[in-house]
Design a protein around this motif. Structure first.
Motif, PDB file in Angstrom:
ATOM      1  N   HIS A  18       0.806  -1.217   0.000  1.00 56.01           N
ATOM      2  CA  HIS A  18       0.000   0.000   0.000  1.00 56.01           C
ATOM      3  C   HIS A  18       0.841   1.269   0.000  1.00 56.01           C
ATOM      4  O   HIS A  18       0.537   2.225  -0.711  1.00 56.01           O
ATOM      5  N   GLY A  19       1.895   1.309   0.788  1.00 56.15           N
ATOM      6  CA  GLY A  19       2.743   2.501   0.847  1.00 56.15           C
ATOM      7  C   GLY A  19       3.442   2.773  -0.473  1.00 56.15           C
ATOM      8  O   GLY A  19       3.479   3.901  -0.955  1.00 56.15           O
ATOM      9  N   THR A  20       3.985   1.722  -1.082  1.00 55.34           N
ATOM     10  CA  THR A  20       4.658   1.856  -2.366  1.00 55.34           C
ATOM     11  C   THR A  20       3.672   2.306  -3.433  1.00 55.34           C
ATOM     12  O   THR A  20       3.973   3.180  -4.258  1.00 55.34           O
ATOM     13  N   ALA A  22       0.824   3.982  -2.989  1.00 54.52           N
ATOM     14  CA  ALA A  22       0.427   5.365  -2.729  1.00 54.52           C
ATOM     15  C   ALA A  22       1.527   6.341  -3.139  1.00 54.52           C
ATOM     16  O   ALA A  22       1.248   7.397  -3.710  1.00 54.52           O
ATOM     17  N   ALA A  23       2.773   5.987  -2.866  1.00 53.73           N
ATOM     18  CA  ALA A  23       3.894   6.857  -3.242  1.00 53.73           C
ATOM     19  C   ALA A  23       4.001   6.983  -4.761  1.00 53.73           C
ATOM     20  O   ALA A  23       4.227   8.079  -5.284  1.00 53.73           O
ATOM     21  N   LEU A  47      -3.033   6.691   3.801  1.00 53.98           N
ATOM     22  CA  LEU A  47      -1.942   5.774   3.480  1.00 53.98           C
ATOM     23  C   LEU A  47      -0.600   6.351   3.900  1.00 53.98           C
ATOM     24  O   LEU A  47       0.268   5.635   4.397  1.00 53.98           O
ATOM     25  N   ALA A  48      -0.405   7.656   3.718  1.00 51.73           N
ATOM     26  CA  ALA A  48       0.850   8.298   4.129  1.00 51.73           C
ATOM     27  C   ALA A  48       1.028   8.215   5.642  1.00 51.73           C
ATOM     28  O   ALA A  48       2.135   7.966   6.128  1.00 51.73           O
ATOM     29  N   ASP A  49      -0.050   8.400   6.378  1.00 53.03           N
ATOM     30  CA  ASP A  49       0.019   8.291   7.839  1.00 53.03           C
ATOM     31  C   ASP A  49       0.397   6.873   8.270  1.00 53.03           C
ATOM     32  O   ASP A  49       1.111   6.686   9.249  1.00 53.03           O
ATOM     33  N   CYS A  51       2.225   4.820   6.511  1.00 54.57           N
ATOM     34  CA  CYS A  51       3.541   4.468   5.960  1.00 54.57           C
ATOM     35  C   CYS A  51       4.488   5.661   6.064  1.00 54.57           C
ATOM     36  O   CYS A  51       4.932   6.196   5.035  1.00 54.57           O
ATOM     37  N   ASP A  53       7.548   6.104   6.643  1.00 51.35           N
ATOM     38  CA  ASP A  53       8.910   5.999   6.116  1.00 51.35           C
ATOM     39  C   ASP A  53       8.957   5.946   4.588  1.00 51.35           C
ATOM     40  O   ASP A  53      10.029   5.919   3.999  1.00 51.35           O
ATOM     41  N   THR A  54       7.802   5.947   3.949  1.00 49.72           N
ATOM     42  CA  THR A  54       7.750   5.893   2.489  1.00 49.72           C
ATOM     43  C   THR A  54       7.997   7.285   1.927  1.00 49.72           C
ATOM     44  O   THR A  54       7.416   8.264   2.379  1.00 49.72           O
TER      45      THR A  54
END
Length: 62
Positions: A18-20, A22-23, A47-49, A51, A53-54
Motif C-alpha cells: 500500500h505505501g509503495t 500510494a507513493a 496511506l501516508a500516515d 507508511c 517511512d515511504t
C-alpha cells in the motif's frame, strides 16, 4: 476498468504494498501537476500516515 481506479477506490491486495502504491500514485500526480478529488486525497493522506517511512520521489514535467 481496474487500472483507472485510484487509492480512494482500489488498493493492491497485499497490505505491504500500500505505501509503495500510494507513493507511486502521488508521485505521478505531482509529476504531471494533476489534481485529486476529495476521496483520493483522503485515501492518500491515510496511506501516508500508515507508511511514514515511504518517500515520494518525482520530477515535475517541464
Amino acid at each position: 476498468m481496474q487500472g483507472r481506479k485510484g487509492p480512494g477506490r482500489r488498493l493492491p491486495p497485499a497490505e505491504a504494498a500500500h505505501g509503495t502504491y500510494a507513493a507511486a500514485w502521488a508521485g505521478t500526480k505531482l509529476r504531471w501537476k494533476l489534481n485529486t478529488d476529495e476521496k483520493e486525497h483522503a485515501a492518500l493522506v491515510k496511506l501516508a500516515d500508515a507508511c511514514p517511512d515511504t518517500v515520494v520521489e518525482y520530477e515535475v514535467v517541464p
